[in-house]
Design an enzyme around this catalytic site. Structure first.
Site, PDB file in Angstrom:
ATOM      1  N   ASP A 127      33.775  16.569 -20.274  1.00  0.00           N
ATOM      2  CA  ASP A 127      33.628  15.473 -19.319  1.00  0.00           C
ATOM      3  C   ASP A 127      32.156  15.130 -19.206  1.00  0.00           C
ATOM      4  O   ASP A 127      31.338  15.980 -18.824  1.00  0.00           O
ATOM      5  CB  ASP A 127      34.196  15.860 -17.950  1.00  0.00           C
ATOM      6  CG  ASP A 127      34.013  14.748 -16.929  1.00  0.00           C
ATOM      7  OD1 ASP A 127      34.682  13.707 -17.061  1.00  0.00           O
ATOM      8  OD2 ASP A 127      33.190  14.918 -16.010  1.00  0.00           O
ATOM      9  N   GLU A 178      36.478  11.692 -23.487  1.00  0.00           N
ATOM     10  CA  GLU A 178      36.998  10.436 -22.961  1.00  0.00           C
ATOM     11  C   GLU A 178      36.554   9.278 -23.852  1.00  0.00           C
ATOM     12  O   GLU A 178      35.425   9.260 -24.354  1.00  0.00           O
ATOM     13  CB  GLU A 178      36.508  10.216 -21.538  1.00  0.00           C
ATOM     14  CG  GLU A 178      37.049  11.206 -20.529  1.00  0.00           C
ATOM     15  CD  GLU A 178      36.442  11.004 -19.161  1.00  0.00           C
ATOM     16  OE1 GLU A 178      37.198  10.837 -18.202  1.00  0.00           O
ATOM     17  OE2 GLU A 178      35.196  11.021 -19.071  1.00  0.00           O
ATOM     18  N   ASP A 216      33.748  18.059 -11.951  1.00  0.00           N
ATOM     19  CA  ASP A 216      33.555  17.783 -13.373  1.00  0.00           C
ATOM     20  C   ASP A 216      34.352  18.754 -14.236  1.00  0.00           C
ATOM     21  O   ASP A 216      34.917  18.357 -15.265  1.00  0.00           O
ATOM     22  CB  ASP A 216      32.070  17.859 -13.720  1.00  0.00           C
ATOM     23  CG  ASP A 216      31.252  16.808 -12.990  1.00  0.00           C
ATOM     24  OD1 ASP A 216      31.750  15.681 -12.837  1.00  0.00           O
ATOM     25  OD2 ASP A 216      30.117  17.106 -12.574  1.00  0.00           O
TER      26      ASP A 216
END
Length: 322
Positions: free
Chosen positions: A99, A183, A276
């Site tokens: 992340d 992501e 996170d």
């Protein structure tokens, strides 16, 4: 221009002093590159003769070309064209989720929090002082040129530290994990200016500019790019929707669960931890579901789920906390 219209390259730009300084040499022979010692080498540059350079890594055998460039600080670099071999993975099928953020540059699903090393407080104060002096310097003066050079040296120091962090982190991830989930972020759109136009001016322009600088300083795009170079075929990009709002323990999606930038607490099951790391575990979970769907086919991915694959949406349920 043919490469631009073919869609493989960006639009050509005019050469600019201090930015596009350099040249490329092709047809390099093996005897034109020598290794002088453990740290130094020499290359034969046409019309310049033998030029010594510092060996940051061994020069590969059979190189056919190199490029000599000069950065804004005035440092000269030589880069030999060579495609390195991929970094081998552990081969144990381990999956890690990454992340990316501003306060924490990269949070791993294992619980590790990684941050890009920037300028020290003293260097940051000097950078601000030099920027103020540069604003008062007269254009075209020697003082302005010296201030610009000093600013460029500090900026280059920050950039070098970011690149070094990206190289070390990407090598560590490629060597320690078989599959890496990240992501699928559109960084260009996320860092677009919010100033708008004269007819329709933007809002919170200064705050958005600060956020853009933080995103670019975290090296989001550079990290994924180097991961794809070192671990080709092992980097999986997933949909970033709701990864920061979903509980990694029970799968409940709740926008109120993220109490702060670093604190996540699920109102359904009571799970609490770093926000996170929770998002990174959701990314790792989505990556595993994508691998199962790829292996077993689309029917296995859709079995027993509604809506988006791997996502469970329900209202938060009250729990009793001891």
């Amino acid at each position: 221009m043919s490469n631009f219209f073919a869609g493989t390259h960006k639009r050509p730009t005019w050469r600019k002093q201090g930015v596009h300084e350099g040249f490329r040499q092709v047809g390099v022979k093996p005897h034109q590159v020598e290794r002088l010692s453990r740290k130094w080498g020499a290359v034969l540059v046409p019309k310049c003769g033998w030029v010594r350079f510092r060996l940051s890594r061994p020069v590969p055998e059979g190189v056919k070309s190199y490029r000599v460039t000069c950065d804004r600080v005035g440092r000269w670099h030589v880069a030999f064209a060579h495609v390195p071999s991929p970094v081998p993975g552990p081969g144990d099928g381990t999956v890690v989720g990454v992340d990316r953020g501003v306060a924490v540059s990269a949070a791993l699903s294992t619980g590790d929090l990684l941050k890009v090393p920037g300028l020290t407080p003293g260097e940051a104060r000097r950078l601000e002082l030099l920027a103020r002096r540069l604003g008062r310097a007269r254009r075209g003066s020697g003082r302005r040129a010296r201030l610009r050079a000093a600013l460029a040296r500090l900026k280059a120091r920050e950039s070098d530290r970011r690149k070094n962090w990206v190289e070390q982190t990407s090598t560590m991830l490629a060597r320690g994990f078989e599959v890496i989930g990240v992501e699928d972020l559109r960084i260009g759109g996320m860092t677009r200016s919010a100033k708008g136009t004269i007819e329709r001016p933007g809002r919170n322009v200064a705050a958005k500019a600060g956020l853009n600088r933080g995103i670019l300083a975290a090296g989001w795009g550079m990290l994924v790019e180097r991961l794809e170079h070192k671990a080709p075929g092992r980097v999986h990009k997933i949909d970033p929707a709701y990864t920061s709002q979903r509980c990694s323990a029970c799968g409940t999606t709740d926008r109120e669960a993220r109490e702060s930038q670093a604190r996540f607490r699920c109102r359904s099951c009571g799970h609490a931890g770093n926000a996170d790391v929770n998002a990174a575990r959701n990314i790792a979970h989505e990556t595993r579901l994508g691998l199962v769907a790829t292996t077993a086919g689309p029917a296995a991915a859709a079995r027993g789920r509604s809506g988006s694959p791997g996502r469970t949406n329900r209202e938060p349920q009250p729990v009793l906390l001891s």
